[in-house]
Motif scaffolding. Sequence first.
Motif, PDB file in Angstrom:
ATOM      1  N   ASP A  17     -11.182   4.106  -8.508  1.00  9.02           N
ATOM      2  CA  ASP A  17     -10.245   3.434  -9.310  1.00  9.02           C
ATOM      3  C   ASP A  17      -9.218   2.803  -8.630  1.00  9.02           C
ATOM      4  O   ASP A  17      -8.354   3.744  -8.012  1.00  9.02           O
ATOM      5  CB  ASP A  17      -9.906   4.460 -10.411  1.00  9.02           C
ATOM      6  CG  ASP A  17      -8.870   3.708 -11.632  1.00  9.02           C
ATOM      7  OD1 ASP A  17      -7.733   3.363 -11.151  1.00  9.02           O
ATOM      8  OD2 ASP A  17      -9.007   3.572 -12.690  1.00  9.02           O
ATOM      9  N   ALA A  19      -6.126   1.877  -9.477  1.00 13.32           N
ATOM     10  CA  ALA A  19      -4.738   2.136 -10.146  1.00 13.32           C
ATOM     11  C   ALA A  19      -4.607   3.633  -9.559  1.00 13.32           C
ATOM     12  O   ALA A  19      -3.443   3.859  -9.031  1.00 13.32           O
ATOM     13  CB  ALA A  19      -4.822   2.201 -11.430  1.00 13.32           C
ATOM     14  N   GLU A  22      -3.746   3.804  -6.011  1.00  7.67           N
ATOM     15  CA  GLU A  22      -2.270   3.105  -5.815  1.00  7.67           C
ATOM     16  C   GLU A  22      -1.365   4.272  -6.268  1.00  7.67           C
ATOM     17  O   GLU A  22      -0.163   4.556  -5.495  1.00  7.67           O
ATOM     18  CB  GLU A  22      -1.904   1.852  -6.533  1.00  7.67           C
ATOM     19  CG  GLU A  22      -0.604   1.289  -6.460  1.00  7.67           C
ATOM     20  CD  GLU A  22      -0.305   1.005  -5.062  1.00  7.67           C
ATOM     21  OE1 GLU A  22       0.984   1.250  -4.623  1.00  7.67           O
ATOM     22  OE2 GLU A  22      -1.245   0.600  -4.416  1.00  7.67           O
ATOM     23  N   ARG A  23      -1.522   5.054  -7.326  1.00  9.13           N
ATOM     24  CA  ARG A  23      -0.761   6.151  -7.770  1.00  9.13           C
ATOM     25  C   ARG A  23      -0.776   7.245  -6.713  1.00  9.13           C
ATOM     26  O   ARG A  23       0.098   7.604  -6.469  1.00  9.13           O
ATOM     27  CB  ARG A  23      -1.225   6.752  -8.848  1.00  9.13           C
ATOM     28  CG  ARG A  23      -0.477   7.839  -9.610  1.00  9.13           C
ATOM     29  CD  ARG A  23       0.882   7.520 -10.248  1.00  9.13           C
ATOM     30  NE  ARG A  23       1.530   8.426 -10.721  1.00  9.13           N
ATOM     31  CZ  ARG A  23       2.852   8.498 -10.799  1.00  9.13           C
ATOM     32  NH1 ARG A  23       3.569   7.568 -10.275  1.00  9.13           N
ATOM     33  NH2 ARG A  23       3.545   9.728 -11.581  1.00  9.13           N
TER      34      ARG A  23
END
Length: 122
Positions: A17, A19, A22-23
Amino acid sequence: MSEGTAPATGDAAVIADAAARERLRYLRGSIDNLDAALVHLLAERFKCTQQVGELKARHSLPPADPAREAAQIARLRTLAEDARLDPAFAEKFLNFIIDEVVRHHRAIADRTLEEPDGAVGG
């Protein structure tokens, strides 16, 4: 991949994923910034304790102050509890710092005794 073996590119690569990747990068960046701040704060703290050690040496005070140390530990445990940090961990951390400070103070005292005029850092 076998258990306990990380991929060569780091665990962010195995997160499919975008996202989540990035998190993870964001959180690690925050951790890196906090680590840098901790190092700088510790450096400032040790600059102050160095001066305390020099003052103690000039006035023939002992390198350690058990009453002060106990008060600081109790104070830090309360701060840790208020911050929802494990007070036992905070105490271990402070004890580590105190041990290092006392070691420095002993070295300063020894150095002061060796100097003919008793001047520190001269």
